[in-house]
Design a protein around this motif. Sequence first.
Motif, short mmCIF file in Angstrom:
data_model
loop_
_atom_site.label_atom_id
_atom_site.label_comp_id
_atom_site.label_asym_id
_atom_site.label_seq_id
_atom_site.Cartn_x
_atom_site.Cartn_y
_atom_site.Cartn_z
N HIS A 172 4.61 -2.45 0.83
CA HIS A 172 4.20 -1.92 1.61
C HIS A 172 2.71 -2.01 2.37
O HIS A 172 1.91 -2.43 3.52
CB HIS A 172 4.73 -0.97 1.87
N ASP A 173 1.92 -1.86 1.51
CA ASP A 173 0.46 -1.52 1.48
C ASP A 173 -0.28 -3.33 2.01
O ASP A 173 -1.12 -3.05 3.19
CB ASP A 173 -0.23 -1.06 0.17
N ASP A 174 -0.03 -3.72 1.70
CA ASP A 174 -0.24 -5.24 2.09
C ASP A 174 0.25 -5.61 3.85
O ASP A 174 -0.60 -6.70 4.01
CB ASP A 174 0.29 -6.18 1.09
N LEU A 175 1.05 -5.08 4.51
CA LEU A 175 1.45 -5.40 5.88
C LEU A 175 0.79 -5.45 7.03
O LEU A 175 -0.44 -4.38 6.53
CB LEU A 175 2.97 -4.15 6.19
N PRO A 176 0.71 -6.09 7.83
CA PRO A 176 -0.49 -6.06 9.01
C PRO A 176 -0.55 -4.69 9.31
O PRO A 176 -1.70 -4.46 9.85
CB PRO A 176 0.31 -6.87 9.63
N ALA A 177 0.79 -3.17 9.62
CA ALA A 177 0.30 -2.25 10.40
C ALA A 177 -0.15 -1.31 8.68
O ALA A 177 -0.81 -0.45 9.06
CB ALA A 177 1.87 -1.88 10.31
N MET A 178 -1.01 -2.06 7.76
CA MET A 178 -1.58 -1.03 6.91
C MET A 178 -2.66 -1.90 6.44
O MET A 178 -3.59 -1.68 7.24
CB MET A 178 -0.73 -1.17 4.79
N ASP A 179 -2.92 -2.88 5.49
CA ASP A 179 -3.93 -3.44 5.02
C ASP A 179 -4.13 -4.22 5.53
O ASP A 179 -5.91 -5.40 5.50
CB ASP A 179 -4.12 -3.04 3.44
N ASN A 180 -2.87 -5.73 6.10
CA ASN A 180 -2.76 -6.47 6.20
C ASN A 180 -3.50 -7.45 4.70
O ASN A 180 -5.14 -8.40 5.59
CB ASN A 180 -4.16 -6.61 7.81
N GLY A 205 -1.28 11.02 0.79
CA GLY A 205 -2.98 9.78 0.25
C GLY A 205 -2.92 8.73 1.34
O GLY A 205 -4.33 8.14 1.71
N GLN A 206 -2.17 8.02 1.82
CA GLN A 206 -2.36 6.65 2.75
C GLN A 206 -2.63 7.27 3.84
O GLN A 206 -3.24 6.17 4.01
CB GLN A 206 -0.79 6.05 2.01
N VAL A 207 -2.14 8.04 4.22
CA VAL A 207 -2.08 8.06 5.72
C VAL A 207 -3.83 9.30 5.77
O VAL A 207 -4.34 8.34 6.69
CB VAL A 207 -1.12 9.71 5.85
N VAL A 208 -3.92 9.97 4.69
CA VAL A 208 -5.26 10.36 5.34
C VAL A 208 -6.25 8.81 4.77
O VAL A 208 -7.42 8.96 5.38
CB VAL A 208 -5.93 11.11 4.07
N ASP A 209 -6.04 7.53 3.72
CA ASP A 209 -6.48 6.76 4.36
C ASP A 209 -6.57 6.12 5.32
O ASP A 209 -7.87 5.47 6.07
CB ASP A 209 -6.31 5.95 2.93
N LEU A 210 -5.17 6.20 5.67
CA LEU A 210 -5.62 4.92 7.20
C LEU A 210 -5.92 5.68 8.40
O LEU A 210 -6.82 5.55 9.16
CB LEU A 210 -3.94 4.19 8.16
N GLU A 211 -5.88 6.96 8.67
CA GLU A 211 -6.78 8.39 9.40
C GLU A 211 -8.02 7.65 9.23
O GLU A 211 -8.84 7.94 10.16
CB GLU A 211 -5.77 9.44 9.43
N SER A 212 -8.63 7.44 8.02
CA SER A 212 -10.13 7.84 7.94
C SER A 212 -10.59 6.74 8.12
O SER A 212 -12.19 6.62 7.92
CB SER A 212 -10.51 8.11 5.71
N GLU A 213 -9.92 5.00 8.67
CA GLU A 213 -10.69 3.50 8.24
C GLU A 213 -11.40 4.78 9.39
O GLU A 213 -11.10 4.39 10.63
CB GLU A 213 -9.28 3.09 8.83
N GLY A 214 -13.23 3.37 9.28
CA GLY A 214 -13.67 3.87 10.67
C GLY A 214 -13.99 4.56 10.75
O GLY A 214 -15.29 4.54 11.67
N LYS A 233 -6.68 -10.60 -4.84
CA LYS A 233 -6.49 -10.63 -3.70
C LYS A 233 -8.03 -10.29 -2.64
O LYS A 233 -9.14 -11.00 -3.57
CB LYS A 233 -6.39 -8.91 -3.32
N THR A 234 -7.51 -10.27 -1.30
CA THR A 234 -8.64 -10.09 -0.87
C THR A 234 -9.65 -9.34 -1.57
O THR A 234 -9.43 -8.67 -1.27
CB THR A 234 -8.68 -10.71 0.69
N ALA A 235 -10.68 -10.23 -1.01
CA ALA A 235 -12.29 -9.65 -1.67
C ALA A 235 -13.18 -9.14 0.21
O ALA A 235 -13.25 -9.29 0.96
CB ALA A 235 -12.80 -10.57 -2.25
N GLY A 236 -13.66 -7.42 -0.40
CA GLY A 236 -14.60 -7.12 0.63
C GLY A 236 -13.80 -6.47 1.75
O GLY A 236 -14.29 -6.02 2.98
N LYS A 237 -12.07 -6.76 1.04
CA LYS A 237 -11.41 -5.81 1.89
C LYS A 237 -11.67 -3.98 2.92
O LYS A 237 -11.93 -4.82 3.89
CB LYS A 237 -10.49 -5.76 1.92
N GLN A 267 -15.21 -4.75 5.20
CA GLN A 267 -14.23 -4.97 6.65
C GLN A 267 -13.62 -4.39 7.65
O GLN A 267 -13.48 -3.68 8.87
CB GLN A 267 -13.04 -6.61 6.34
N ALA A 268 -12.69 -3.09 6.34
CA ALA A 268 -11.83 -1.65 7.21
C ALA A 268 -13.02 -0.80 8.02
O ALA A 268 -12.15 0.07 7.96
CB ALA A 268 -10.76 -2.06 6.52
#
Length: 311
Positions: A99-107, A172-181, A252-256, A259-260
Motif C-alpha cells: 500500500h505504501d508503494d501505491l501511486p496515492a502514497m509513495d508511488n 504515522g503514515q497520515v502525518v507523513d503524507l500531511e508533512s510532504e513538501g 528500490k528507488t533511491a532519493g525518493k 524528490q517528495a
Amino acid sequence: MTITKEQNDVPTLQASSEFDLSTYLGSYKKLVEEALDGFLPVQYPEKIYEAMRYSLLAGGKRLRPILCLSSCLMMGGTVEMATPTACALEMVHTMSLIHDDLPAMDNDDYRRGLLTNHKKFGEDIAILAGDGLLVFAFEAIASHTQGVPCDRLLRCITLIAKAFGAEGVVGGQVVDLESEGKPDISLETLNYIHTHKTGALLEACVLSGAILAGASEQDLQNLSLYAANIGLAFQIVDDILDITQTQEQLGKTAGKDLQAQKATYPSLWGLEESRRQAHKLIEEAKAALSPYGKKALPLMAIADFITSRSY
C-alpha cells in the motif's frame, strides 16, 4: 552461541564462545520463508493469491519475524509457539509495503529489486492483495498457534492490531503524507511519524514473541525500550541510505525522500550527526537487555546489524 538443528529441523541455540549472526539470520530466514510458503498456497481465484505471494515471498531480511522468534526464545518460549505470529507480522509488514508503494502514497516502481505489486498486477489487485494479507495475518495467529494460553494469544493479537492501526502505522503514515513538501517540519513531528510508521510494528514484533512466552511486565518494559530504540535507529539509517546508496544497492528507488520533499533526519541533523544518533540509540537498546546476559545475544547482535548496514 551457534545454530543447531533438532529432529524437527527447527533452529535452536546452544551456548558457545561466539555468536554468528549471519548463520542465525540465515537459518531463521529459511524457517520463516518455508512457513510463509506453506501458509499461503495458490488457490482459486489464483490471481489474488499470486499477487499476495509475489510480495510476501519476494525476499528481504525477515528481521521482523526473526525479532518475534528471538524474543520468544529469550523469554523461554519455543519456535513452534511463535512461528504463526512471526509469519503474521511479515504479512502485515508486506501489506504496508504494497500500500505504501501505491501511486496515492509513495508511488514507487520497485521494491526489493522487483516491480512493485501494483506495477505487476495493477492498482486494484495490489490493494486487494494488501487487504488479503492483513486479514489472513490474524487468521494465521488465531488458527495455527499451539501451546499458548488464550489470554496471551488475545493480548498478542490486540498488540499487533493497535500497532498497525490509527495509533500506530496508519497514524504515522497520515502525518507523513500531511508533512510532504512542508519546509518547517519539527523534530517532534518527525519522531512522531517514525515511532508510529516504523517503530510501532517493530515494537509489536519484539513484544509479541515475549508475550507468547509468558514474559513478566518488567521484561516487557525492558523489551519495549529496546524495541523503541532500534525502531528509531532503523529509520535514521534508512534515511541515510536513501541519499547515499543507489537503486541497485537499495532494491528500490533511491532519493525518493528528497524528490517528495520529505523531512528526514539527515535533512535536520546532517549525515554525521544522524549516524551518531543512530549509534547512540543502539547502545541504549542493548543496555536495556543487560539483565538477560547471553540469552540476549541474538537481539543485541540484531541491534548492531541495524547500524552496520552500509552507509
